[in-house]
Design a protein around this motif. Structure first.
Motif, PDB file in Angstrom:
ATOM      1  N   SER A 140      -0.253  20.204  59.030  1.00  0.00           N
ATOM      2  CA  SER A 140       0.436  21.384  58.520  1.00  0.00           C
ATOM      3  C   SER A 140       0.293  22.581  59.447  1.00  0.00           C
ATOM      4  CB  SER A 140      -0.100  21.760  57.132  1.00  0.00           C
ATOM      5  OG  SER A 140      -1.478  22.045  57.212  1.00  0.00           O
ATOM      6  N   VAL A 141      -0.701  22.574  60.321  1.00  0.00           N
ATOM      7  CA  VAL A 141      -0.890  23.655  61.270  1.00  0.00           C
ATOM      8  C   VAL A 141      -1.073  23.054  62.662  1.00  0.00           C
ATOM      9  CG1 VAL A 141      -2.351  25.577  61.980  1.00  0.00           C
ATOM     10  CG2 VAL A 141      -1.995  25.131  59.553  1.00  0.00           C
ATOM     11  N   SER A 191      -0.028  26.294  67.124  1.00  0.00           N
ATOM     12  CA  SER A 191      -0.879  27.253  66.410  1.00  0.00           C
ATOM     13  C   SER A 191      -0.104  28.125  65.433  1.00  0.00           C
ATOM     14  CB  SER A 191      -1.634  28.144  67.408  1.00  0.00           C
ATOM     15  OG  SER A 191      -2.495  27.370  68.214  1.00  0.00           O
ATOM     16  N   PHE A 192       0.801  27.534  64.700  1.00  0.00           N
ATOM     17  CA  PHE A 192       1.468  28.277  63.642  1.00  0.00           C
ATOM     18  C   PHE A 192       1.473  27.431  62.378  1.00  0.00           C
ATOM     19  CE2 PHE A 192       4.861  25.834  65.699  1.00  0.00           C
ATOM     20  CZ  PHE A 192       5.522  25.274  64.623  1.00  0.00           C
ATOM     21  N   SER A 193       1.511  28.093  61.262  1.00  0.00           N
ATOM     22  CA  SER A 193       1.566  27.398  59.976  1.00  0.00           C
ATOM     23  C   SER A 193       3.017  27.269  59.534  1.00  0.00           C
ATOM     24  CB  SER A 193       0.780  28.179  58.917  1.00  0.00           C
ATOM     25  OG  SER A 193       1.043  27.639  57.629  1.00  0.00           O
ATOM     26  N   ALA A 209       6.168  32.177  67.659  1.00  0.00           N
ATOM     27  CA  ALA A 209       4.746  31.896  67.476  1.00  0.00           C
ATOM     28  C   ALA A 209       3.901  32.639  68.502  1.00  0.00           C
ATOM     29  CB  ALA A 209       4.503  30.392  67.573  1.00  0.00           C
ATOM     30  N   ARG A 210       4.389  32.674  69.729  1.00  0.00           N
ATOM     31  CA  ARG A 210       3.648  33.335  70.802  1.00  0.00           C
ATOM     32  C   ARG A 210       3.516  34.838  70.528  1.00  0.00           C
ATOM     33  NH1 ARG A 210       6.403  30.931  75.484  1.00  0.00           N
ATOM     34  NH2 ARG A 210       5.239  29.062  74.940  1.00  0.00           N
ATOM     35  N   LEU A 211       4.628  35.457  70.107  1.00  0.00           N
ATOM     36  CA  LEU A 211       4.607  36.903  69.855  1.00  0.00           C
ATOM     37  C   LEU A 211       3.893  37.247  68.556  1.00  0.00           C
ATOM     38  CD1 LEU A 211       8.222  37.883  71.003  1.00  0.00           C
ATOM     39  CD2 LEU A 211       6.067  38.140  72.251  1.00  0.00           C
ATOM     40  N   GLN A 212       4.008  36.391  67.555  1.00  0.00           N
ATOM     41  CA  GLN A 212       3.314  36.642  66.294  1.00  0.00           C
ATOM     42  C   GLN A 212       1.804  36.628  66.508  1.00  0.00           C
ATOM     43  OE1 GLN A 212       4.995  36.967  62.966  1.00  0.00           O
ATOM     44  NE2 GLN A 212       3.015  37.972  62.732  1.00  0.00           N
TER      45      GLN A 212
END
Length: 823
Positions: free
Chosen positions: A3-4, A67-69, A416-419
């Motif tokens: 999930s992640v 590395s994002f959910s 994802a990179r910017l978050q």
């Protein structure tokens, strides 16, 4: 599928170096060499398989993100949208001769007509893009189609169809070369990486054979034609990924080594220049277009090859990292990429399949670049990476109009990179810098302040007025006529974003001086890139303030003018002189043209008197000393002028300026201020001060302070100003002579800053690139010369400063600085 997407887990599968970009450090093999073989053939084969598999794992992560959910926003919505799009594409897919989807028929009815063929080759490319969407929906978590075997089979069936029916080693190329050599092969290889374990050796061989046919090694054998700059990086990506998919070390080496000509700074043609300029298509400033592509492409290739046997270790590759702060950052302001370095890209606001919310604009063009800077930072030094991350975070936080993290079109991996950066509390956002930059190799200048920014767009015999091609940018012909764009910190960020280009009057861009002679769409012809014959275009700077000038020659017009700009802390002083024309048409200088949106009603005051807010209202106020647009700016006219103002609603569609875009009409309100020089003027002039963000009181006060600005000269031979309170003198010498206390022996741009510490900086440039010797005299007591540019051959001090310069013609218009101690 977890999930992640865990970075730790990802690194574990790739030897711990997956997205580390650094260019320094040990590599396992020398540049251009194969990795050292193990002791036995089976071990060698296994090691090679592992190396290629590791690269595929890296590239998969670069495509999909990590590395994002998938259950957290904005990822949850993006993934769901991806799944919906993929399902729609799958249900509509109907393989037939000449198409994979009925609405994307790529059969070329006119193979001998390039313009006609372009659309059909683009449809082939679009077909690959739809398959890519389906493949990503299969691989990504949370799409509703994750791991769906039927979807995977449909993608593979689609690849087989395209690589038999149109993109095949046995089929001829047609239409736009880009679709066959860059667009389609990049997407094909990306899909092959994502689904590699599900492809048979024969399928992989077929796909690779197609790429080999259209992108042979010879495509990068010479650095010329369509194999330069961003296009070269794209071709190298194709070759490297061809090697990764087909387990070919030789192809990876060819692609990697062919990057080397991109790294060194150029002095002519395409590529990055030492001053931060970036040119593509020979004479088009393109940092926001091809420059962004090059930035992204190199970043990802560096990341892919880092730590492998094929790591990029060309020492010149460090020069590319320098371009982040020298070339890219100066054109990004509060999260937008300035339009004057995006050329045809500014006409692609709304494609047929988009909605307005998904339209491309100056904000969305910046978002991918920002993400690229983050990944490139991983290969820079610690200090550089920290600066870049703080810089990007500042852009993320200050973009109130089109935030990157709310951009539905931004790829999931870049989101994802910017978050992750946005959420990183250890990174403190940096403010906008106070700096002026002259890009003398592409006729552009940027002026940055904490609460506003401006950018100047000019043209010369070196740089085209604009670019028209593939039916794009049909009315951009006056974007090089002294277009002065500007933005505030909390206002004006939407000026060029909100359907501006299809609705604005192309003859009334802010700052330009033009003949109203009607021009046809695409004047100059396909890829004609019309240039004036004039050479004195450029300026000088001390790094904080700036002086710029343009000998303007109109597009297919007899109109000529001398235009100068002096950039200070809270304003830009704008002068025009020698405005002459014989077109039989009116000539105007547009002071400003503000996009008020669909229903904007910004108040206009002239000399403190509020003007009507009725749409269609227009009037000329003959004795205007100042004007003010509420929420935008103040405008001061030294000596007074006849100012014409117009409120109007204008309707247009993106298809009007780009044949591949939507016919959906938009209506926007504009408030335009201009000075009318009349029909066929002879030696007309103008002078005004632009004060971004100024209120009425500050504007009125500046107009009443007659000592604040001294206009030293404003004629066809010389233009100069002095602002005593700033210690500033700026002069453009179109010919030798004396202006105020400064005398020069040749046509140059001069700026002097006297500082409170008793020093002064004299900045000189040769925009014409013709000055072989120069003597400058400043009638000001000078005690000593503290530092000089290498071009200075002699100095004299005392009651006046004398500076003798050698040959400046080879300086490419660069600033020559001298610092002195005042007497």
């Amino acid at each position: 599928m977890t999930s992640v997407w865990s970075r730790r887990g990802f690194l574990a599968t790739t030897g711990g170096s997956a997205l580390t970009l650094g260019l320094a450090g040990p590599a396992t093999a020398a540049h251009g060499a194969e990795p050292s073989p193990p002791h036995s053939a089976p071990e060698a084969a296994a090691a090679a398989d592992d190396a290629f598999a590791a690269l595929r794992t890296k590239w998969r992560a670069l495509i999909l993100g990590e590395s994002f959910s998938p259950t957290a926003e904005p990822f949850r919505t993006k993934l769901a949208t991806l799944g919906t799009q993929a399902a729609s594409f799958r249900s509509a897919m109907a393989p037939a001769s000449g198409s994979l989807w009925p609405d994307l028929d790529y059969r070329d009815p006119a193979p001998d007509t390039d313009q006609e063929s372009y659309g059909y080759s683009q449809r082939m490319n679009d077909s690959f893009n739809r398959l890519s969407t389906m493949a990503q929906a299969y691989c990504q978590p949370g799409t509703g189609l994750t791991g769906d075997a039927a979807l995977k089979d449909a993608v593979i069936a689609g690849l087989d169809h395209l690589c038999t029916d149109v993109y095949s080693a046995s089929k001829p190329r047609f239409g736009n070369w880009w679709n066959f050599q860059i667009g389609s092969p990049q997407t094909l290889m990306d899909i092959a990486v994502l689904l590699h374990e599900h492809l048979s050796p024969q399928q992989i061989a077929t796909y690779c054979a197609a790429v080999d046919a259209y992108v042979p090694d010879s495509a990068v054998s010479n650095y010329t034609g369509t194999s330069t700059g961003a296009n070269r990086v794209d071709l190298c990506r194709v070759l490297v990924l061809r090697g990764v998919v087909g387990d070919s070390a030789a192809k990876i080496v060819v692609g990697r080594d062919a990057l080397s000509p991109v790294f060194p700074y150029v002095t002519t043609g395409d590529g990055f220049y030492a001053d931060g300029s970036f040119i593509q298509h020979t004479n088009i400033p393109y940092i926001g277009g091809y420059g962004a592509v090059l930035n992204d492409g190199l970043g990802r290739l560096f990341a892919l090859l880092r730590g492998s046997a094929w790591q990029v270790d060309d020492p010149a590759s460090r020069l590319f990292l320098d371009t982040i702060e020298k070339a890219i950052a100066p054109f990004i302001y509060n999260g937008l990429m300035m339009d004057n370095v995006s050329s045809r890209g500014i006409s692609r606001g709304l494609t047929v399949s988009d909605t307005f919310q998904l339209a491309q604009d100056d904000h969305t063009r910046a978002h991918g670049v920002m993400a690229s800077i983050v990944i490139l930072g991983q290969g820079a030094g610690p200090a550089e990476e920290a600066r870049w991350r703080a810089m990007v975070k500042g852009w993320l936080q200050r973009d109130h109009y089109g935030p990157a993290l709310k951009n539905p079109k931004l790829s999931l991996v870049n989101t994802a990179r910017l978050q992750a950066l946005f959420d990183d509390d250890t990174v403190k956002a940096s403010p906008e810098p106070s700096v002026h930059r002259v890009f003398h190799n592409m006729d552009r200048a940027t002026h940055r302040r904490r609460d506003w920014a401006a950018s100047l767009s000019m043209a010369s015999r070196r740089i085209a007025h604009y670019e028209f091609g593939n039916g794009e940018h049909a009315r951009g012909y006056h974007t090089g006529s002294g277009w002065l764009s500007w933005w505030g910190d909390d206002h004006g960020l939407e000026q060029y974003s909100d359907a501006y280009w299809p609705t604005v009057d192309p003859y009334r861009l802010p700052g330009i001086t033009v003949s109203r002679k009607p021009l046809p769409d695409g004047v100059g012809g396909n890829w004609g890139n019309p240039k004036p014959a004039t050479g004195w275009v450029g300026g000088t700077t001390d790094g904080e303030y700036g002086t710029a000038g343009q000998h303007l020659q109109g597009v297919t017009s007899t109109m000529e003018a001398k235009k100068s700009w002096f950039f200070l802390d809270d304003c830009v002083v704008c002068l025009g002189a020698g405005i002459t024309s014989a077109d039989g048409a009116g000539v105007e200088t547009t002071v400003d043209n503000r996009n008020l949106g669909a229903a904007g009603t910004a108040a206009l005051s002239i000399n403190g008197i509020r003007q009507p807010a009725t749409q269609g209202w227009t009037a000329t106020r003959k004795h205007t000393s100042w004007a003010h647009i509420d929420g935008h700016a103040g405008y001061v006219f030294p000596g007074g002028t006849a100012l014409t103002a117009l409120r109007e609603e204008r309707t247009g569609a993106w298809k009007d300026i780009n044949t591949g875009s939507s016919p959906q009409p938009f209506t926007r309100r504009y408030l335009t201020l201009w000075q009318d020089h009349g029909t066929d003027p002879q030696d007309a002039s103008y002078a005004y001060i632009l004060m971004p963000g100024a209120g009425q009181l500050r504007t009125a006060a500046r107009a009443l302070d007659h000592d604040w600005l001294q206009i030293l000269a404003n004629d066809a031979g010389h233009q100069g100003v002095r602002v005593p309170s700033r210690g500033f003198t700026g002069i453009n010498f179109w010919s030798p002579g004396t202006v105020g206390t400064v005398t020069v022996s040749a046509p140059v741009s001069v700026q002097i800053r006297e500082r409170r510490d008793g020093t002064a900086t004299i900045a000189v440039a040769d925009p014409s690139r013709t000055v072989q010797s120069l003597t400058l005299t400043w009638k000001r007591r000078v005690a000593s010369v503290l530092s000089t540019a290498p071009s200075v051959t002699a100095t004299g001090t005392g009651s006046a400063l004398t500076l003798t310069f050698g040959d400046l013609s080879g300086s490419y218009g660069a600033t020559q600085k001298v610092t002195v101690k005042l007497g």
